[in-house]
Design a protein around this motif. Structure first.
Motif, PDB file in Angstrom:
ATOM      1  N   VAL B 276       0.844  -1.200   0.000  1.00  0.00           N
ATOM      2  CA  VAL B 276       0.000   0.000   0.000  1.00  0.00           C
ATOM      3  C   VAL B 276       0.878   1.248   0.000  1.00  0.00           C
ATOM      4  O   VAL B 276       1.702   1.445   0.889  1.00  0.00           O
ATOM      5  CB  VAL B 276      -0.933   0.033   1.232  1.00  0.00           C
ATOM      6  N   ILE B 277       0.683   2.061  -1.027  1.00  0.00           N
ATOM      7  CA  ILE B 277       1.424   3.319  -1.152  1.00  0.00           C
ATOM      8  C   ILE B 277       0.729   4.399  -0.332  1.00  0.00           C
ATOM      9  O   ILE B 277      -0.490   4.494  -0.356  1.00  0.00           O
ATOM     10  CB  ILE B 277       1.449   3.758  -2.634  1.00  0.00           C
ATOM     11  N   TYR B 278       1.503   5.196   0.358  1.00  0.00           N
ATOM     12  CA  TYR B 278       0.905   6.344   1.050  1.00  0.00           C
ATOM     13  C   TYR B 278       1.945   7.440   1.203  1.00  0.00           C
ATOM     14  O   TYR B 278       3.150   7.183   1.164  1.00  0.00           O
ATOM     15  CB  TYR B 278       0.338   5.930   2.420  1.00  0.00           C
ATOM     16  N   PRO B 279       1.479   8.678   1.371  1.00  0.00           N
ATOM     17  CA  PRO B 279       2.404   9.806   1.475  1.00  0.00           C
ATOM     18  C   PRO B 279       3.183   9.759   2.781  1.00  0.00           C
ATOM     19  O   PRO B 279       2.598   9.774   3.857  1.00  0.00           O
ATOM     20  CB  PRO B 279       1.503  11.038   1.452  1.00  0.00           C
ATOM     21  N   HIS B 280       4.492   9.705   2.675  1.00  0.00           N
ATOM     22  CA  HIS B 280       5.329   9.739   3.871  1.00  0.00           C
ATOM     23  C   HIS B 280       5.407  11.168   4.398  1.00  0.00           C
ATOM     24  O   HIS B 280       5.387  12.117   3.639  1.00  0.00           O
ATOM     25  CB  HIS B 280       6.721   9.213   3.531  1.00  0.00           C
ATOM     26  N   MET B 281       5.517  11.306   5.698  1.00  0.00           N
ATOM     27  CA  MET B 281       5.622  12.638   6.308  1.00  0.00           C
ATOM     28  C   MET B 281       6.819  13.398   5.739  1.00  0.00           C
ATOM     29  O   MET B 281       7.815  12.816   5.353  1.00  0.00           O
ATOM     30  CB  MET B 281       5.802  12.495   7.821  1.00  0.00           C
ATOM     31  N   THR B 291       0.863   8.996  12.273  1.00  0.00           N
ATOM     32  CA  THR B 291       0.040   8.358  11.242  1.00  0.00           C
ATOM     33  C   THR B 291       0.896   7.406  10.410  1.00  0.00           C
ATOM     34  O   THR B 291       0.494   6.282  10.111  1.00  0.00           O
ATOM     35  CB  THR B 291      -0.602   9.432  10.338  1.00  0.00           C
ATOM     36  N   CYS B 292       2.083   7.846  10.037  1.00  0.00           N
ATOM     37  CA  CYS B 292       2.961   7.007   9.213  1.00  0.00           C
ATOM     38  C   CYS B 292       3.327   5.713   9.951  1.00  0.00           C
ATOM     39  O   CYS B 292       3.323   4.631   9.365  1.00  0.00           O
ATOM     40  CB  CYS B 292       4.219   7.778   8.827  1.00  0.00           C
ATOM     41  N   LEU B 293       3.643   5.835  11.225  1.00  0.00           N
ATOM     42  CA  LEU B 293       3.988   4.644  12.001  1.00  0.00           C
ATOM     43  C   LEU B 293       2.792   3.697  12.122  1.00  0.00           C
ATOM     44  O   LEU B 293       2.920   2.485  11.967  1.00  0.00           O
ATOM     45  CB  LEU B 293       4.463   5.036  13.399  1.00  0.00           C
ATOM     46  N   LEU B 295       0.274   3.500  10.077  1.00  0.00           N
ATOM     47  CA  LEU B 295      -0.004   2.908   8.765  1.00  0.00           C
ATOM     48  C   LEU B 295       0.893   1.708   8.519  1.00  0.00           C
ATOM     49  O   LEU B 295       0.434   0.637   8.115  1.00  0.00           O
ATOM     50  CB  LEU B 295       0.198   3.949   7.661  1.00  0.00           C
ATOM     51  N   ALA B 296       2.186   1.886   8.758  1.00  0.00           N
ATOM     52  CA  ALA B 296       3.125   0.784   8.530  1.00  0.00           C
ATOM     53  C   ALA B 296       2.722  -0.423   9.368  1.00  0.00           C
ATOM     54  O   ALA B 296       2.719  -1.565   8.892  1.00  0.00           O
ATOM     55  CB  ALA B 296       4.541   1.230   8.873  1.00  0.00           C
ATOM     56  N   SER B 297       2.360  -0.158  10.596  1.00  0.00           N
ATOM     57  CA  SER B 297       2.019  -1.253  11.490  1.00  0.00           C
ATOM     58  C   SER B 297       0.723  -1.956  11.058  1.00  0.00           C
ATOM     59  O   SER B 297       0.626  -3.189  11.054  1.00  0.00           O
ATOM     60  CB  SER B 297       1.949  -0.682  12.905  1.00  0.00           C
ATOM     61  N   LEU B 298      -0.264  -1.199  10.651  1.00  0.00           N
ATOM     62  CA  LEU B 298      -1.519  -1.803  10.186  1.00  0.00           C
ATOM     63  C   LEU B 298      -1.311  -2.606   8.903  1.00  0.00           C
ATOM     64  O   LEU B 298      -1.872  -3.685   8.728  1.00  0.00           O
ATOM     65  CB  LEU B 298      -2.560  -0.709   9.924  1.00  0.00           C
ATOM     66  N   VAL B 312       4.490   1.232   1.571  1.00  0.00           N
ATOM     67  CA  VAL B 312       5.261   1.902   0.518  1.00  0.00           C
ATOM     68  C   VAL B 312       5.190   3.413   0.762  1.00  0.00           C
ATOM     69  O   VAL B 312       4.417   4.118   0.128  1.00  0.00           O
ATOM     70  CB  VAL B 312       4.718   1.574  -0.886  1.00  0.00           C
ATOM     71  N   PRO B 313       5.976   3.919   1.699  1.00  0.00           N
ATOM     72  CA  PRO B 313       5.974   5.366   1.938  1.00  0.00           C
ATOM     73  C   PRO B 313       6.494   6.075   0.693  1.00  0.00           C
ATOM     74  O   PRO B 313       7.475   5.631   0.099  1.00  0.00           O
ATOM     75  CB  PRO B 313       6.933   5.539   3.126  1.00  0.00           C
ATOM     76  N   ALA B 314       5.830   7.139   0.287  1.00  0.00           N
ATOM     77  CA  ALA B 314       6.184   7.778  -0.980  1.00  0.00           C
ATOM     78  C   ALA B 314       5.790   9.243  -0.948  1.00  0.00           C
ATOM     79  O   ALA B 314       5.398   9.770   0.085  1.00  0.00           O
ATOM     80  CB  ALA B 314       5.468   7.066  -2.117  1.00  0.00           C
TER      81      ALA B 314
END
Lengths: 374, 374
Positions: B276-281, B291-293, B295-298, B312-314
């Motif tokens: 899952v791609i998501y905007p990294h801080m 939120t980023c942490l 997300l990674a954990s979920l 996939v932090p991006a």
């Protein structure tokens, strides 16, 4: 090639607004800074331009970006992407409205039936149309059918499933559709009316297709979907497949920073909804008077050679508000009243009849007034 | 039957919060006031209950509602509906997280490949994975293929289409997929590597299916979709159809008041995304560190017997941030770097190699540190 203009509202300090507008412009297509953009053709044919940047308040700006139509690939999902894909993740921006060129609609003809098609099906040429929702979730299929029968006997034009009615074990889709449709047909035979039943289709795309085929074979008059729950591009596909049934669109999951005008007034219609449900002001949702007026106008618009569709103001409208709502919207409207009919309990048929006759009477008065207005 | 608990944040004056919580509870299922609810079975088996209401600030409340699992019909679209269908239209509420019972996942097994499946395919058992995006929109298929070749020669693990690459006339889907896949295979043959190409599927459901079949026949290693653009339930259907390809999910159109934790961390994974791609801080979007942490954990969680997927932090991550990002996320991560490689122009292969070797080196250091930690 022509351009689509996307109108945004941007919340941004004045000294940063030029930079922010530029980043929004690039975010929606090339997702690359200009310094990493080496290709001349891309610069000239893909990168859009800012056509308006106007201060409208403290740190608030109205921004209009023209993107080349080719960036949308004339595809419904990609149109949403260029409009508000990545930028939806940025809380400082809302998408307000889309200004498309007619070429966009070659492969996206909008409503298949529209106002005229629906009115013909319902046998109601002029007055405002009436609709209710079968609920609550949890009733069995035969209880839903009994409700549908009562509403049809009372003479409503459309009886739709609540948008929360799925393929539940306690009320399976197929038996609900069969029984409700039969109940409505029986009532029509008794009254000479032409009420239609409108089941809710929900699930993954293949489920929705299967439900659509089943509903059509059962003889229903229209169907409802929630485009954001089942996929906005599925709405488009259902109509482009010449499904042959009018489609009501429900706004569930449609909150967020895409303005109702853009999402409900434009996108849902462009993708083929014949009638679009939205929360009317003063109910349990918060749309303003201006938003409601703009929604009705966008949904009925016939620009780009598209059929007019019907606005369906809803969300906690009471039967007592018929006059107010009709004076506000005029007659090209479906009046959707749910809970306030069900509250009548044993007086349901009677109360529904009162509602219908109120709609007829107010429609009549408004028509006469209109004719008398020079 | 068990319950799904939905956690919301509610902005509401203290004296109204009980009433508001009750209305939210009813809105998501029966859409009816209790006074219009005559049926005992519905009262007992459909209406949920408030299990927590806690003040967390001035006029701010944390609200948890348990809804009977049966209301979701165990269907992905209906799950979204009960979670945040109508309430998404009410600006005073955000959906924060969903707490499901394992029974929900009988028909919704989540990722088909997950971390292990993807790592096996890529031949990278331990270190953090690397990824870039082919862009900008506007390059022809052979230019994209040239880029893909260069990136593959440099040794990236995954080369994905930018999510804005659709079936454009200037870069048609089929020729892009064919050429990019061939280019990556050629590079693999030369280097002995196992880079995969990940095309973006976009369009209405039948288009996405067609693209999926084409991509699979062409031999690609995975595909990407934007679930909100093409329909969240389509994601589920693509995986339940045993498509046999890992799926990356892109967050486009995912803004709004559904928290990233719920939408990206839970829903996308539950519907079957392997990454899952998501905007990294700190990039061009605004997610917080917490939120980023989360997300990674979920995304990596394996509860409910589900496979772990890859975060996939991006979003504007620079190659210079490799160490920081890896120290933050650890090695079960795909590092997606796009624009900052393309800025290198003629030094693209070199810069990409530097990026990869930085990832390898930091991964190595972090592994050693981890082993040495008692």
């Amino acid at each position: 090639m022509s351009h689509v203009i996307f109108h945004y509202t941007l919340s941004c300090p004045e000294n940063l607004v030029k930079k922010r507008s530029e980043s929004l412009l690039l975010e929606q297509t090339i997702e690359l800074s200009r310094k990493a953009l080496f290709d001349t053709w891309v610069k000239e044919h893909i990168v859009g331009e800012i056509v308006k940047l106007e201060q409208i308040g403290d740190d608030m700006f109205s921004l209009s970006i023209a993107q080349p139509l080719r960036t949308t690939a004339l595809d419904p999902a990609q149109l949403l992407n260029v409009a508000f894909g990545n930028s939806s993740l940025q809380p400082d921006v809302t998408l307000d409205l889309i200004e498309p060129p007619s070429e966009l609609f070659g492969r996206m003809p909008g409503p298949q039936f529209g106002i005229d098609g629906l009115r013909t099906k319902l046998g109601v040429p002029h007055r405002a149309l009436t609709c209710t929702a079968l609920k609550p979730m949890g009733l069995s299929a035969d209880r839903m059918a009994q409700l549908a029968y009562d509403f049809a006997i009372a003479g409503l034009n459309m009886i739709k499933d609540d948008h929360g009615l799925a393929d539940h074990e306690f009320c399976p889709f197929e038996s609900r559709v069969e029984q409700c449709q039969k109940a409505v047909q029986k009532a029509n035979a008794e009254t000479g009316g032409s009420t239609i039943y409108v089941p809710n289709l929900i699930g993954s795309p293949s489920t929705v297709y299967r439900q659509m085929v089943f509903a059509k074979q059962a003889g229903v008059g229209a169907v409802m979907i929630s485009p954001l729950l089942v996929g906005p591009a599925l709405l488009h596909e259902l109509t482009s497949g010449k499904a042959g049934l009018p489609i009501l669109a429900h706004p569930a999951l449609g909150g967020g920073r895409m303005a109702p005008e853009a999402l409900l007034g434009q996108i849902f219609k462009w993708f083929g909804a014949d009638a679009v449900i939205y929360p009317h002001m003063g109910g349990r949702f918060s749309y303003s008077r201006e938003t409601c007026l703009r929604l009705a106008s966008l949904i009925r618009a016939t620009d780009h050679g598209m059929r007019a569709a019907l606005p369906v103001p809803a969300g906690g409208i009471k039967t007592s508000r018929v006059r107010e709502v009709l004076e506000f919207y005029g007659l090209q409207t479906i009046l959707l009243v749910g809970g306030s009919l069900l509250e009548a309990g044993g007086r349901l048929v009677e109360k529904t009849r009162e509602f219908i006759s109120e709609v007829a009477q107010v429609s009549n008065e408004l028509s006469i007034q209109k004719e008398q207005t020079p």
